[in-house]
Write an enzyme that holds these catalytic residues in place. Structure first.
Site, PDB file in Angstrom:
ATOM      1  N   ASP A 137       0.856  -1.173   0.000  1.00 54.76           N
ATOM      2  CA  ASP A 137       0.000   0.000   0.000  1.00 54.76           C
ATOM      3  C   ASP A 137       0.903   1.238   0.000  1.00 54.76           C
ATOM      4  OD1 ASP A 137      -2.320   1.621   0.340  1.00 54.76           O
ATOM      5  OD2 ASP A 137      -1.920   1.699   2.490  1.00 54.76           O
ATOM      6  N   PHE A 176     -19.941  10.097   3.803  1.00 49.31           N
ATOM      7  CA  PHE A 176     -18.898   9.603   2.895  1.00 49.31           C
ATOM      8  C   PHE A 176     -18.892   8.080   2.933  1.00 49.31           C
ATOM      9  CE2 PHE A 176     -14.718   7.802   2.307  1.00 49.31           C
ATOM     10  CZ  PHE A 176     -14.258   8.422   1.163  1.00 49.31           C
ATOM     11  N   ARG A 211      -2.101  14.625  -2.310  1.00 44.49           N
ATOM     12  CA  ARG A 211      -3.450  14.064  -2.310  1.00 44.49           C
ATOM     13  C   ARG A 211      -4.438  15.215  -2.526  1.00 44.49           C
ATOM     14  NH1 ARG A 211      -3.876   9.171   0.634  1.00 44.49           N
ATOM     15  NH2 ARG A 211      -5.822   9.827   1.593  1.00 44.49           N
ATOM     16  N   THR A 240      -2.444   1.211  -4.895  1.00 43.49           N
ATOM     17  CA  THR A 240      -2.942   2.373  -4.157  1.00 43.49           C
ATOM     18  C   THR A 240      -4.253   2.859  -4.742  1.00 43.49           C
ATOM     19  OG1 THR A 240      -2.448   4.647  -3.500  1.00 43.49           O
ATOM     20  CG2 THR A 240      -1.527   3.893  -5.584  1.00 43.49           C
ATOM     21  N   GLY A 241      -5.022   3.509  -3.911  1.00 43.06           N
ATOM     22  CA  GLY A 241      -6.266   4.118  -4.366  1.00 43.06           C
ATOM     23  C   GLY A 241      -6.072   5.520  -4.899  1.00 43.06           C
ATOM     24  N   ARG A 288      -5.854   3.770  -8.286  1.00 39.37           N
ATOM     25  CA  ARG A 288      -7.310   3.781  -8.196  1.00 39.37           C
ATOM     26  C   ARG A 288      -7.890   2.383  -7.941  1.00 39.37           C
ATOM     27  NH1 ARG A 288      -8.420   8.833  -6.882  1.00 39.37           N
ATOM     28  NH2 ARG A 288      -8.247  10.340  -8.560  1.00 39.37           N
ATOM     29  N   LYS A 322      -7.121  -5.064  -4.896  1.00 42.10           N
ATOM     30  CA  LYS A 322      -5.767  -5.366  -4.413  1.00 42.10           C
ATOM     31  C   LYS A 322      -5.606  -6.871  -4.210  1.00 42.10           C
ATOM     32  CE  LYS A 322      -4.975  -0.998  -1.923  1.00 42.10           C
ATOM     33  NZ  LYS A 322      -4.628  -0.384  -0.615  1.00 42.10           N
ATOM     34  N   ASP A 382      -6.517  -2.708   3.552  1.00 40.93           N
ATOM     35  CA  ASP A 382      -5.448  -3.605   3.109  1.00 40.93           C
ATOM     36  C   ASP A 382      -5.642  -5.031   3.610  1.00 40.93           C
ATOM     37  OD1 ASP A 382      -3.999  -1.452   1.892  1.00 40.93           O
ATOM     38  OD2 ASP A 382      -3.324  -0.848   3.883  1.00 40.93           O
TER      39      ASP A 382
END
Length: 1088
Positions: free
Chosen positions: A405, A545, A592, A672-673, A770, A776, A800
């Site tokens: 990650d 969210f 970010r 990674t996102g 993304r 993952k 993760d």
């Protein structure tokens, strides 16, 4: 009387009525089953993580141990040894080592279960105040039932999963800490349903008879769906109304809750299921080899059985008149059948039971070395490395792929507000690195409530705030209102923010320093200080969210009555409403980014939407989908304010660690996102990507054909050196933008897996952007399936966990995102840089030690056992043993067990700093060079050769030798002890030559084991023991004679050692040979 409880059928929904135990008991919620107990408890809040009790321990533990094939195999041999017609060995030759192994394992299991019992009792006996018949009574947690109403006081643990009914705080609020659930220490707010928030008095609560209908027990910590029925009305329930077991009540004097889930049904216990058992490649190979050895054992038994049949038919039949067959043997075929099983018993030591317990002891030792390593201890956070499993240590020395990650793993996950874009104007741009670094802005004169630790360098933004720029003010107003942060004012002007994520904390702190200070919140209001003026907003709605929406919104009414929606979210969600230039520029700097937007609502629009939202919120079916549609409806036609850029700095030592691991031929993939530009910049920062990588390939096709074409074009570029991919294109889902539906991607589909893997593995670096948590795990599973390589996944957050559990080895970073990743991992520490020591030192050593241990173990056992096979051809295939039964019993558990354990635990080839200095030393483990099928066959070939020399040299020397008076020199005892002594000395010298790193333990175990053999041998062959136990010790005391006769066969020992270690010091061995040959006659004359 024993009670057994049948399993209750799976719940489809749960119905709980307050203060009505009789009604709730008929559903048998949280049924506890106590086998062998006369006590039957229904609806108990008792938890039981232990596996055994005093009554069940012995049978259950033995049953579990005999699930192991090896233990069952030796139990079968023990049964055979109890049959007199088959066994030529006493039963204790098998039962002693078997009992030892079972006892060691049982003691370990009992110790572990004792601590589980101790923990369970401590939790079950905690006190709780339960409302019973109108009054509060102290009850143990284990006696709490579903439907009870419990009073909680400040700093108390929540006893069960509760529906919050009322609180001493205004509006039915309470604050909880969820560290035991998800590791997060920040406070979270929960609120009771408005209709029950005033039921704060026990008398009122005693008359409360509401009924809750909700979802059945499950393990989803962040979701709850239910309905409260009371006074002919129904009220929707969500996770915000729930207090889960394991939480701690904070900053709240007291609250009351209704027990919905108890004991094993609580979400905490539902999440405590067993992790999938992981086995190493050496384990899998050993299982295969043991099967081969067993097949080899059967073949040897059949060969000797055939020999027995021939001998009995041709020779044995001649002795029938005075040496008849034992009952029930009546022909040579049945004799051969019994002989086969006899030899299976005698030769069983080729599959030694001590092998398995020795492997576990060695792995345990390696785990303690990891735990004790001071160089993997982080003094800053007072956290040591921890081996959370003992079964994967040698696998650490064979890793080929690392999946990492980014946020919190490579970076610190400590966010700082770095840049922003407001109305097209960019602020916070760093100056030229060659110029002098500007000074940090001093906010204290401008804002007495500013955070002194906040750093920002661009004074243009501060000037824009001071001059009253409307866009800038609205920008920071949004940041001060659109969040879920909790504020605690310890003293006048000293604010402490409790944020659920570092991003939120950084943004609210930035707004605070620029004059828009978030002060407090209630369920219906948010209070801020704007440029020194206190302003209270009415909080009309919070649009939560989640990972699908990737945004959060609030709807507020300002003091002037204007209604406005504020929204912040991922740039891809709001991309159509924001000019992309600044975002791409910030992402290229590794920052970010979040986009900010707002929308004004008229009173009519608000009323219409509020009604639809209320309807969706109270829906009993598809509630989340209805809410998502309502949110989607209002989050339209927003005006864009700008964007934020937050910096997440690299952890200490990350570039150096990646460089060293790359030199060890370990491939590192980052999953990674974050967006592509951010991930690539971090790749350069951590030296995963370098400037000499001239080719860049991006897989970004939208169709199967385009993705396949891109993959093939990359493959054709044979000189490619790196690949970074947009994760939404290579994974199972694309990112959702606005109301767009999720679409299937293509690179991980079954018909394209091979092309993707071959292309990605041809490149030096891979970055997947993304990606979701599930994606993952899919990437990890793909490499495991296609490359058959050992994989390691490392991460620090709950997102993760799926990746960590999918990989062969999971490593958790104990960082800023809680300890959920640590709890799911096999190994944990606090800094990414410790990974190189875990792999290159502990992993390599563990693999080396285990391989040397196995090679030696198989060698010595074949050398020990095959002597019986050769002896069969000289004893009429009668299943007579060469060694006496006490030697057979003690060989693997006394004479040779400790030296090989010392080598397996302490051995080294090079010191730890050399392992780090020369990473190429790691490659033998990746290539599996030190223990494989070829090495195994070499070991058993050397063992067989040793057995040939050990048997035939003494046989040749002693068979025709006589004393000076004409009496034959050799007898069975002399030959047996000579061969046994030669064996012990040879295998002891062998371990001396195999050991590369000597400690005090090695010396004590090697020389102590050798000395113990001679002490025990002299004792067992003494006249004293014969006089006391004449039926057990058949050899009359003549222990000196066998010892001296062994010295006559020292040529055999020397020949074995020379043949195996021809590269040793030739002069030294030549001298030994000369001395032995010169003294042979002297030894023989002394015997005579």
């Amino acid at each position: 009387m024993t009670h057994l409880v049948c399993c209750v059928s799976a719940e489809e929904e749960r119905r709980v009525r307050a203060n009505d135990r009789e009604y709730n008991e008929k559903f048998q919620y949280a049924v506890r089953e106590f086998v062998f107990s006369s006590l039957l408890i229904l609806q108990s809040n008792c938890i039981m993580t232990s596996k055994y009790n005093i009554i069940t321990f012995l049978p259950v533990n033995l049953f579990e141990q005999f699930q192991e094939v090896a233990n069952t195999y030796f139990l079968f041999l023990l049964i055979l040894q109890l049959i007199p017609q088959i066994s030529s060995l006493s039963w204790f030759t098998t039962i002693v080592p078997l009992a030892l192994v079972l006892s060691i394992t049982a003691v370990k299991d009992a110790t572990d279960d004792y601590f589980r019992h101790k923990s369970d009792n401590q939790v079950n006996n905690r006190q709780s105040q339960v409302l019973i018949r109108g009054s509060l009574q102290n009850e143990k947690w284990m006696n709490v039932r579903v439907g009870d109403i419990i009073k909680l006081e400040n700093n108390q643990f929540v006893a069960a999963d509760l529906l919050l009914l009322s609180s001493t705080e205004p509006h039915g609020l309470c604050y909880i800490e969820t560290a035991e659930l998800d590791g997060e220490t920040n406070m979270k707010v929960r609120q009771s349903v408005s209709v029950t928030s005033e039921l704060g008095d026990p008398n009122n609560l005693a008359s409360f008879d509401g009924e809750v209908v909700c979802e059945p027990p499950n393990n989803k910590l962040d979701r709850f769906s239910g309905t409260l029925y009371w006074r002919e009305k129904k009220y929707s329930l969500t996770n915000q109304n729930m207090l889960l077991r394991g939480c701690v009540l904070r900053n709240t004097e007291a609250c009351y809750g209704l027990v919905i889930f108890a004991g094993p049904d609580t979400k905490l216990m539902q999440n405590s299921g067993r992790t999938k058992f992981k086995r190493t490649s050496i384990d899998r190979l050993m299982n295969t080899l043991v099967l081969w050895i067993f097949g080899f054992l059967v073949c040897m038994g059949m060969i000797l059985a055939v020999g027995n049949a021939g001998w009995e038919k041709e020779v044995g039949s001649l002795f029938q008149s005075y040496l008849a067959w034992d009952t029930p043997v009546n022909n040579f075929l049945f004799s051969a059948f019994l002989s086969f099983w006899s030899y299976v018993i005698i030769l069983n030591t080729v599959v030694p039971i001590s092998l398995y317990v020795s492997v576990e002891v060695i792995r345990l030792g390696h785990s303690y070395f990891i735990n004790w390593d001071q160089q993997m201890f982080c003094s800053q956070c007072n956290t040591a490395a921890e081996a959370r499993t003992t079964t994967l240590n040698e696998e650490l020395g064979q890793v080929e792929y690392i999946f990492s990650d980014k946020t919190g793993t490579l970076t610190q996950n400590i966010m700082t507000f770095n840049k922003c874009s407001i109305n097209g104007q960019s602020y916070g741009d760093l100056t030229d690195p060659l110029e002098t670094q500007p000074k940090v802005l001093d906010f204290s004169l401008f804002n007495p409530l500013a955070d002194p630790d906040f750093c920002f360098y661009d004074d243009k933004l501060l000037e824009s705030v001071k001059v009253g720029d409307s866009c800038t003010h609205e920008f920071f107003r949004l940041l001060s209102l659109c969040h879920t942060v909790m504020s605690e004012e310890k003293s006048e002007g000293e604010l402490v923010y409790k944020a659920q994520s570092p991003d939120e904390g950084a943004l609210v702190t930035a707004a605070r320093n620029f004059g828009f200070v978030f002060r407090s919140r209630t369920p219906g209001t948010i209070t801020t200080t704007e440029m020194g003026r206190t302003v209270t907003y009415s909080l009309l709605a919070i649009l939560d969210f989640n990972n699908i929406r990737k945004r959060m919104s609030v709807i507020v009414r300002n003091p002037e009555g204007r209604i406005r929606l504020y929204c912040k979210g991922a740039d891809t969600v709001l991309l159509e409403r924001l000019h992309p230039f600044n975002l791409i520029m910030y992402a290229a700097d590794g920052l970010r980014t979040l986009a900010l937007a707002y929308r004004d609502l008229s009173e009519d629009e608000w009323e219409a939407w509020s009604e639809s939202h209320r309807f969706a919120d109270k829906a009993t079916d598809c509630r989340e989908d209805r809410l998502a549609a309502a949110y989607e409806e209002v989050e339209q036609n927003m005006m864009l304010l700008g964007a934020t850029a937050i910096e997440d700095k690299l952890q200490e030592g990350v570039p150096e660690t990646i460089a060293v691991l790359s030199l060890a031929n370990i491939k590192i993939w980052v999953l990674t996102g974050d967006k592509q530009e951010t991930a690539v910049n971090i790749g350069y920062s951590c030296k995963m990507l370098t400037d000499d990588m001239t080719e860049v390939f991006i897989i970004s096709g939208h169709t199967v054909q385009s993705v396949r074409q891109e993959l093939r074009s990359v493959w054709l570029c044979a000189h490619c050196t790196r690949l970074y991919t947009v994760g939404s294109r290579i994974n199972a889902k694309l990112q959702m933008t606005g109301g767009q539906k999720l679409r299937n991607a293509h690179a991980l589909e079954a018909d394209m897996e091979a092309e993707f893997v071959s292309t990605a593995c041809a490149c030096k670096a891979v970055i997947c952007c993304r990606v979701t948590p599930l994606q993952k795990a899919q990437v990890v599973e793909l490499i495991k399936k296609r490359k058959k390589a050992v994989t390691l996944a490392i991460g620090d957050g709950a997102n993760d966990i799926s990746m960590i559990k999918s990989a062969h080895i999971g490593v958790g970073i104990s960082g800023q995102e809680g300890i959920q990743a640590v709890l799911a991992s096999d190994y944990s520490f606090s800094q990414f840089r410790f990974l190189q020591r875990l792999l290159l030192v502990h992993g390599r050593w563990s693999y080396l030690r285990m391989c040397r241990f196995l090679c030696y173990f198989f060698y010595k056992n074949f050398a020990f056992t095959m002597v019986h096979f050769w002896f069969g051809f000289f004893c009429g295939f009668s299943a007579q043993t060469v060694y006496d039964q006490y030697f057979i019993t003690l060989f693997n558990i006394v004479y040779t067990s400790l030296p090989v354990l010392a080598m397996g635990i302490f051995d080294q080839d090079v010191p730890d700093h050399r392992s780090l200095e020369y990473p190429k030393l790691y490659e033998p483990g990746q290539l599996n060079l030190l223990f494989n099928k070829r090495e195994f066959f070499i070991c058993i070939a050397q063992g067989i050769y040793t057995s040939v020399v050990l048997f035939f040299v003494p046989y040749a020397v002693l068979s025709n030798a006589t004393q000076s008076n004409g009496v034959p020199l050799a007898d069975y005892q002399t030959f047996a002890v000579t061969t046994a002594t030669a064996l012990v000395i040879v295998v002891s010298v062998q371990i001396v030559l195999d050991t590369g790193f000597w400690t005090v333990f090695n010396h004590v175990f090697v020389w102590g084991s050798l000395g113990s053999y001679f002490i025990i041998m002299f004792a067992l062959h003494s006249q004293t023991l014969f006089r006391i136990f004449p039926n057990q010790f058949h050899f009359v005391g003549s222990s000196l004679l066998p010892f001296l006769s062994h010295m006559c066969t020292s040529k055999s020992n020397t020949a074995i050692l020379l043949s195996r270690y021809h590269s040793a010091n030739t002069d030294l061995f030549s001298s030994i040979i000369y001395i032995l040959f010169c003294n042979e006659n002297l030894f023989c004359e002394s015997k005579n």
